[in-house]
Design a protein around this motif. Structure first.
Motif, PDB file in Angstrom:
ATOM      1  N   GLU A 362       0.845  -1.162  -0.021  1.00 22.27           N
ATOM      2  CA  GLU A 362       0.017   0.128   0.229  1.00 22.27           C
ATOM      3  C   GLU A 362       0.663   1.332   0.087  1.00 22.27           C
ATOM      4  O   GLU A 362       0.425   2.406  -0.457  1.00 22.27           O
ATOM      5  CB  GLU A 362      -0.896  -0.041   1.224  1.00 22.27           C
ATOM      6  N   GLU A 363       1.896   1.095   0.755  1.00 20.40           N
ATOM      7  CA  GLU A 363       2.925   2.277   0.683  1.00 20.40           C
ATOM      8  C   GLU A 363       3.588   2.541  -0.865  1.00 20.40           C
ATOM      9  O   GLU A 363       3.339   3.696  -1.254  1.00 20.40           O
ATOM     10  CB  GLU A 363       4.148   1.932   1.439  1.00 20.40           C
ATOM     11  N   ASN A 364       3.640   1.504  -1.629  1.00 23.54           N
ATOM     12  CA  ASN A 364       4.316   1.578  -2.986  1.00 23.54           C
ATOM     13  C   ASN A 364       3.030   2.272  -3.735  1.00 23.54           C
ATOM     14  O   ASN A 364       3.505   2.808  -4.810  1.00 23.54           O
ATOM     15  CB  ASN A 364       4.793   0.335  -3.351  1.00 23.54           C
ATOM     16  N   ILE A 365       1.983   1.701  -3.408  1.00 18.05           N
ATOM     17  CA  ILE A 365       0.782   2.057  -4.610  1.00 18.05           C
ATOM     18  C   ILE A 365       0.891   3.625  -4.465  1.00 18.05           C
ATOM     19  O   ILE A 365       0.600   4.177  -5.613  1.00 18.05           O
ATOM     20  CB  ILE A 365      -0.611   1.642  -3.628  1.00 18.05           C
ATOM     21  N   ARG A 370       1.792   9.000  -7.602  1.00 13.65           N
ATOM     22  CA  ARG A 370       2.440  10.056  -7.852  1.00 13.65           C
ATOM     23  C   ARG A 370       3.387   9.913  -9.113  1.00 13.65           C
ATOM     24  O   ARG A 370       3.281  11.135  -9.622  1.00 13.65           O
ATOM     25  CB  ARG A 370       3.206  10.339  -6.349  1.00 13.65           C
ATOM     26  N   GLY A 371       3.875   8.708  -9.085  1.00 13.55           N
ATOM     27  CA  GLY A 371       4.635   8.821 -10.263  1.00 13.55           C
ATOM     28  C   GLY A 371       3.826   8.871 -11.777  1.00 13.55           C
ATOM     29  O   GLY A 371       4.194   9.412 -12.680  1.00 13.55           O
ATOM     30  N   VAL A 372       2.402   8.167 -11.662  1.00 15.88           N
ATOM     31  CA  VAL A 372       1.700   8.275 -13.023  1.00 15.88           C
ATOM     32  C   VAL A 372       1.299   9.655 -13.177  1.00 15.88           C
ATOM     33  O   VAL A 372       1.190  10.450 -14.194  1.00 15.88           O
ATOM     34  CB  VAL A 372       0.595   7.590 -12.699  1.00 15.88           C
ATOM     35  N   LEU A 373       0.994  10.607 -11.922  1.00 11.52           N
ATOM     36  CA  LEU A 373       0.618  11.729 -12.276  1.00 11.52           C
ATOM     37  C   LEU A 373       1.622  12.826 -12.617  1.00 11.52           C
ATOM     38  O   LEU A 373       1.358  13.826 -13.668  1.00 11.52           O
ATOM     39  CB  LEU A 373      -0.019  12.656 -10.791  1.00 11.52           C
ATOM     40  N   LEU A 374       2.782  12.548 -12.117  1.00  8.87           N
ATOM     41  CA  LEU A 374       4.036  13.444 -12.406  1.00  8.87           C
ATOM     42  C   LEU A 374       4.201  13.346 -14.223  1.00  8.87           C
ATOM     43  O   LEU A 374       4.511  14.233 -14.750  1.00  8.87           O
ATOM     44  CB  LEU A 374       5.227  13.328 -12.023  1.00  8.87           C
ATOM     45  N   MET A 375       4.276  11.980 -14.273  1.00  5.35           N
ATOM     46  CA  MET A 375       4.452  11.510 -15.736  1.00  5.35           C
ATOM     47  C   MET A 375       3.408  12.063 -16.761  1.00  5.35           C
ATOM     48  O   MET A 375       3.783  12.326 -18.028  1.00  5.35           O
ATOM     49  CB  MET A 375       4.757  10.106 -15.960  1.00  5.35           C
ATOM     50  N   ALA A 376       2.117  11.996 -16.304  1.00  5.06           N
ATOM     51  CA  ALA A 376       1.045  12.757 -17.137  1.00  5.06           C
ATOM     52  C   ALA A 376       1.340  14.044 -17.370  1.00  5.06           C
ATOM     53  O   ALA A 376       1.243  14.538 -18.528  1.00  5.06           O
ATOM     54  CB  ALA A 376      -0.112  12.484 -16.390  1.00  5.06           C
ATOM     55  N   LEU A 377       1.802  14.863 -16.391  1.00  7.79           N
ATOM     56  CA  LEU A 377       1.894  16.193 -16.566  1.00  7.79           C
ATOM     57  C   LEU A 377       3.104  16.390 -17.338  1.00  7.79           C
ATOM     58  O   LEU A 377       3.160  17.635 -18.337  1.00  7.79           O
ATOM     59  CB  LEU A 377       2.210  16.685 -15.177  1.00  7.79           C
ATOM     60  N   TYR A 398      15.740   1.934  -0.767  1.00 12.97           N
ATOM     61  CA  TYR A 398      14.753   2.644  -0.112  1.00 12.97           C
ATOM     62  C   TYR A 398      13.860   3.723  -1.049  1.00 12.97           C
ATOM     63  O   TYR A 398      13.953   4.927  -0.573  1.00 12.97           O
ATOM     64  CB  TYR A 398      15.198   3.273   1.347  1.00 12.97           C
ATOM     65  N   CYS A 399      13.535   2.994  -2.049  1.00 16.83           N
ATOM     66  CA  CYS A 399      12.977   3.821  -3.093  1.00 16.83           C
ATOM     67  C   CYS A 399      11.977   2.714  -3.525  1.00 16.83           C
ATOM     68  O   CYS A 399      11.891   1.541  -3.813  1.00 16.83           O
ATOM     69  CB  CYS A 399      13.873   4.433  -4.142  1.00 16.83           C
ATOM     70  N   THR A 400      10.827   3.246  -4.507  1.00 20.35           N
ATOM     71  CA  THR A 400       9.795   2.563  -5.152  1.00 20.35           C
ATOM     72  C   THR A 400       9.978   2.440  -6.592  1.00 20.35           C
ATOM     73  O   THR A 400      10.006   3.935  -7.346  1.00 20.35           O
ATOM     74  CB  THR A 400       8.352   2.928  -4.865  1.00 20.35           C
ATOM     75  N   LEU A 401      10.240   1.301  -7.420  1.00 19.44           N
ATOM     76  CA  LEU A 401      10.052   1.244  -8.852  1.00 19.44           C
ATOM     77  C   LEU A 401       8.987   1.790  -9.385  1.00 19.44           C
ATOM     78  O   LEU A 401       7.940   1.567  -8.827  1.00 19.44           O
ATOM     79  CB  LEU A 401      10.335  -0.050  -9.241  1.00 19.44           C
ATOM     80  N   TYR A 402       8.857   2.661 -10.103  1.00 22.96           N
ATOM     81  CA  TYR A 402       7.577   3.341 -10.980  1.00 22.96           C
ATOM     82  C   TYR A 402       6.828   4.163 -10.094  1.00 22.96           C
ATOM     83  O   TYR A 402       5.879   4.466 -10.341  1.00 22.96           O
ATOM     84  CB  TYR A 402       6.802   2.216 -11.615  1.00 22.96           C
ATOM     85  N   GLY A 403       7.814   4.731  -9.065  1.00 27.59           N
ATOM     86  CA  GLY A 403       6.735   5.472  -8.269  1.00 27.59           C
ATOM     87  C   GLY A 403       8.016   6.732  -7.962  1.00 27.59           C
ATOM     88  O   GLY A 403       7.865   7.540  -8.932  1.00 27.59           O
ATOM     89  N   ASP A 404       8.653   6.728  -6.765  1.00 27.13           N
ATOM     90  CA  ASP A 404       9.390   7.818  -6.745  1.00 27.13           C
ATOM     91  C   ASP A 404      10.678   7.888  -7.642  1.00 27.13           C
ATOM     92  O   ASP A 404      11.464   8.583  -7.891  1.00 27.13           O
ATOM     93  CB  ASP A 404       9.839   7.928  -5.109  1.00 27.13           C
TER      94      ASP A 404
END
Length: 538
Positions: A362-365, A370-377, A398-404
């Motif tokens: 759920e943390e990674n979701i 956020r990653g999807v929103l930034l890439m959309a912009l 300590y990072c999320t693939l396809y996230g931050d």
């Protein structure tokens, strides 16, 4: 190449008007360092050769001017039906429309970010040419780190060593260069001029800072770092010896150099690749705050956009601090809540996750939303997304693939977390906008770091204290020390082994991370080439 050729022509003309008769350009100045596998394409080499001829032709009317141009040359030839590499990392001396000398680099580095043996054949011999009665011995970068090339030049009559360079920046590199060149000058008993490349190229930054030393190794001239331009050194004969003189710019402190490297890295990557601007997720934490400050210094506020994307776990102070910082820097700031999307994802997965407790999934979701929103912009407006993860996070996963990790350029991926704090304080103390308190709110610097992906979360729930973690990372990752050696230095064995394991098992993540700026002598990227699949344990 045409753009670089034009810059060389224009600079040479200005230098000639100011009285210069020898102009040095950096290593591979006609194409930039490094062009990587473009060096393997015959059309690229041919275009570089044509660019050198263009420079020679357009400067033909400047009587007595000698210009040293760094460029690749040669190509592949066939010998008994076998293709043989004959490409050279070269420098040509042009004067009055002619190439009078071409020298090939002898010492080809093949460590850290360097792959020159993949592309070039070592040169042979020496190159000494005359400029107004002075015998100039030409060397290319790594040549000057070894005695033989300089000795051959001296034995061929050189009175002055001219060293053209593409020496990448890392923390402490400028002092290392000066020490080595001073030693070379002393051993040879010859003055030396060191012409350095400046600018950003993908993950590598070149800091410039050209200089000159006398025959005793004393610094007699130094150019400012991180700034392209003409830098003049005067050469006068005093009896049998040559005396050099010029402007002596004092060195910057370590934080200033690091800041300038990060700013140049962003400015050149964004500008040279044609992006209209940048955007980033501004969380109210220190990493994104630092990246925002760097971006504004690099590009100006009008090309930077910050987006706050709060979740149900975002603290009120994070909103307040993010708004405060955006206002201080004057950037466009927007807020897009991810709560509706997060609830939608949980609802869609409720059947699959039934009976299972919430965890990092759920943390990674949240991070991936956020990653999807930034890439959309980014897709809609063309601005590149700057990611905000630091080296401590990249090392330990300590990072999320396809996230931050989603984005186009990782500004601080080679900056340890403890250095992030230090840089933030430095930047607040050196505010060129005269805002007084600096761009980063003090609470962002002093509050415990948190990803804010669950209630009450802080980084130290998942990681050792950053002071301990970074000290281990420097020893293990940057300096190649083994576990036993680090433990012998007083670190807890369990912590060291845990950190080493985190580095090892997260290689697959780092391979999918965006390119970012290299500022240490060993970064994750070209400096670090470990297999993802492997069972070796030290």
């Amino acid at each position: 190449m045409p753009g670089n050729a034009r810059r060389i022509i224009d600079a040479a003309r200005r230098a000639y008007e100011q009285g210069a008769r020898l102009v040095l350009t950096p290593e591979l100045s006609i194409c930039g360092y490094a062009a990587e596998d473009l060096f393997l394409r015959p059309a690229f080499i041919a275009a570089c050769d044509d660019a050198v001829k263009t420079v020679a032709r357009e400067l033909a009317g400047l009587k007595g001017l000698h210009v040293v141009i760094g460029h690749p040359t040669g190509g592949d030839v066939r010998s008994k039906s076998v293709r043989v590499q004959r490409r050279l990392n070269a420098a040509s001396v042009v004067t009055e429309g002619r190439v009078i000398e071409t020298y090939a680099k002898r010492e080809l580095p093949n460590y850290q970010v360097f792959d020159e043996r993949r592309y070039f054949t070592p040169g042979q011999g020496s190159c000494v040419f005359q400029v107004e009665g002075v015998s100039v011995g030409l060397l290319i970068c790594e040549d000057a780190w070894f005695e033989e090339p300089a000795l051959l030049a001296k034995e061929s009559g050189a009175e002055l060593l001219a060293v053209i360079n593409a020496s990448p920046f890392h923390i402490g590199k400028d002092a290392e260069r000066y020490a080595r060149m001073a030693d070379r000058a002393r051993v040879m008993g010859l003055p030396l001029v060191y012409a350095a490349l400046v600018g950003g190229q993908d993950e590598v930054v070149f800091d410039g800072g050209s200089f000159a030393v006398d025959a005793e190794g004393a610094l007699v001239a130094r150019a400012p770092g991180f700034r392209e331009g003409l830098f003049s050194v005067q050469c006068e004969r005093q009896g049998e010896a040559l005396a050099l003189s010029g402007q002596l710019v004092p060195p910057a402190d370590a934080e200033a150099d690091l800041w300038d490297a990060l700013v140049m890295g962003v400015r050149d990557y964004v500008g040279k690749n044609g992006f209209p601007g940048v955007l980033l997720g501004l969380s109210g934490g220190i990493d994104s705050a630092l990246v925002l400050a760097i971006a504004v210094d690099a590009l100006g506020k009008d090309k930077v956009r910050a987006v706050m994307m709060p979740s149900p776990y975002t603290a009120d102070i994070s909103w307040i601090d993010a708004r405060d910082m955006a206002a201080r820097l004057g950037v466009r700031y927007d807020e897009i809540s991810i709560a509706p999307q997060f609830e939608a994802f949980k609802a869609a997965l409720a059947k699959e996750f039934q009976g299972l407790a919430e965890d990092t999934t759920e943390e990674n979701i949240q991070a991936r939303i956020r990653g999807v929103l930034l890439m959309a912009l980014s897709n809609k407006f063309g601005s590149i997304v700057l990611t905000t993860g630091n080296k401590s996070e990249m090392a330990t996963g300590y990072c999320t693939l396809y996230g931050d990790m989603a984005g186009g350029f990782a500004v601080i991926k080679d900056v340890l977390k403890t250095t992030v704090f230090r840089l933030a304080r430095w930047r607040n103390q050196h505010d060129p906008y005269g805002a007084g308190a600096g761009p980063i709110p003090e609470r962002i610097i002093t509050r415990p770091p948190s990803a804010e992906l669950r209630a009450g979360q802080v980084d130290q729930d998942s990681l050792p204290p950053y002071e301990v973690l970074d000290a281990i990372l420097q020893r293990y990752m940057e300096d190649d020390q083994g576990v036993e050696q680090i433990v012998a230095d007083g670190f807890d064995r369990a912590v060291v082994e845990r950190v080493a394991r985190m580095i090892r098992v997260n290689e697959y993540k780092r391979r999918q991370a965006p390119v970012g700026i290299r500022v240490t002598h060993r970064s994750f990227g070209k400096d670090w080439r470990y297999p993802i699949t492997g069972h070796f344990r030290a």
